[in-house]
Design an enzyme around this catalytic site. Structure first.
Site, PDB file in Angstrom:
ATOM      1  CD  GLU A 156      -9.877  22.118  20.526  1.00 40.61           C
ATOM      2  OE1 GLU A 156      -9.588  21.306  19.634  1.00 40.61           O
ATOM      3  OE2 GLU A 156     -10.340  21.765  21.628  1.00 40.61           O
ATOM      4  CD  GLU A 165      -5.657  18.611  21.073  1.00 38.71           C
ATOM      5  OE1 GLU A 165      -6.463  19.280  21.759  1.00 38.71           O
ATOM      6  OE2 GLU A 165      -4.825  19.150  20.300  1.00 38.71           O
TER       7      GLU A 165
END
Length: 258
Positions: free
Chosen positions: A113, A133
């Site tokens: 990210e 995740e």
């Protein structure tokens, strides 16, 4: 040693994530130091572009799951503070000046990210990517909102839903990066790109980035509102605690679906 090494070099600045013993995970004082360095960079009229890279064998391993597991183990601990506001951008996209991610090694979770928040991404043959995740019982943060705006819907869904490891070749195919280079050529190429940017009119560059970021963040408020509702459910679950703890204990998670 600082968690971020900030070096000004003529027309560009090099920002090195410097927690190699934790694979440059986003813990400690790294994020605060980066925000301070970028603020200084933004104010310096001589700085035309920024380059972000990592020390050691990693670019960034994302959230520090060991620190997260310690929070979870405390009374009433949660992996995340679900009351915290969702951010639609990090320090690089908010800067008026272009940032180049020179991805030298693994870039997973918040590390991927971090690279997505940069304007241009190149990587070495030693790099790999992933938003893992879903394997930890939690949600990708920035990536859920921005990856589909950077690459195709099919490619972003593959990355987000499978939690698969993405090779440099796949990253190039998906459009996550524009070039894959040998490790020794990575920073020199990033400097070449910074130099190409620096030869152009500063206000034209900043205006171009501003317009591009406006498009990229269009309708983001709607996405963030949905994300807040989903986060409250998922990140308050038992599975969101189990994922980081299982990682810290080096075992497979035992999902309960609640």
């Amino acid at each position: 040693m600082p968690d971020v090494i900030y070096e000004k070099r003529d027309f560009y600045a090099l920002f090195t994530l410097n927690r190699p013993e934790r694979l440059n995970a986003l813990g400690g004082t790294l994020m605060a130091e980066m925000a301070e360095a970028v603020a200084d960079f933004n104010e310096d009229v001589n700085m035309r572009a920024g380059i972000v890279t990592g020390a050691g064998r990693a670019f960034c391993a994302g959230a520090d799951l060991k620190e997260m597991a310690e929070r979870v183990s405390g009374p009433g601990g949660r992996a995340f503070d679900t009351s915290a506001p969702q951010m639609d951008g990090m320090v690089y996209s908010r800067s008026p000046k272009p940032f180049i991610a020179a991805i030298n090694g693994l870039a997973i979770g918040g590390g991927m990210e971090t690279s997505l928040d940069c304007d241009i991404r190149i990587c070495s043959t030693d790099a790999y990517f992933g938003l893992f995740e879903v394997k930890r019982g939690i949600l990708a943060g920035y990536g859920i909102y921005h990856l589909p705006r950077v690459i195709s819907a099919a490619a972003s869904n593959y990355v987000l839903l499978t939690g698969d490891r993405i090779s440099p070749e796949q990253a190039l195919q998906f459009g996550i990066v524009t070039e894959v280079l040998e490790p020794d050529a990575l920073i020199p190429r990033a400097v070449e790109i910074a130099e190409l940017i620096a030869t152009n009119a500063p206000l034209s560059i900043q205006g171009t980035k501003q317009v591009a970021q406006t498009w990229r963040k269009a309708k983001m408020t709607d996405s963030l509102q949905v994300g807040a509702l989903v986060n409250e459910k998922v990140l308050s679950s038992e599975d969101s605690k189990e994922g980081p703890v299982a990682f810290a204990e080096k075992r497979e998670p035992r999902w309960q679906g609640r």
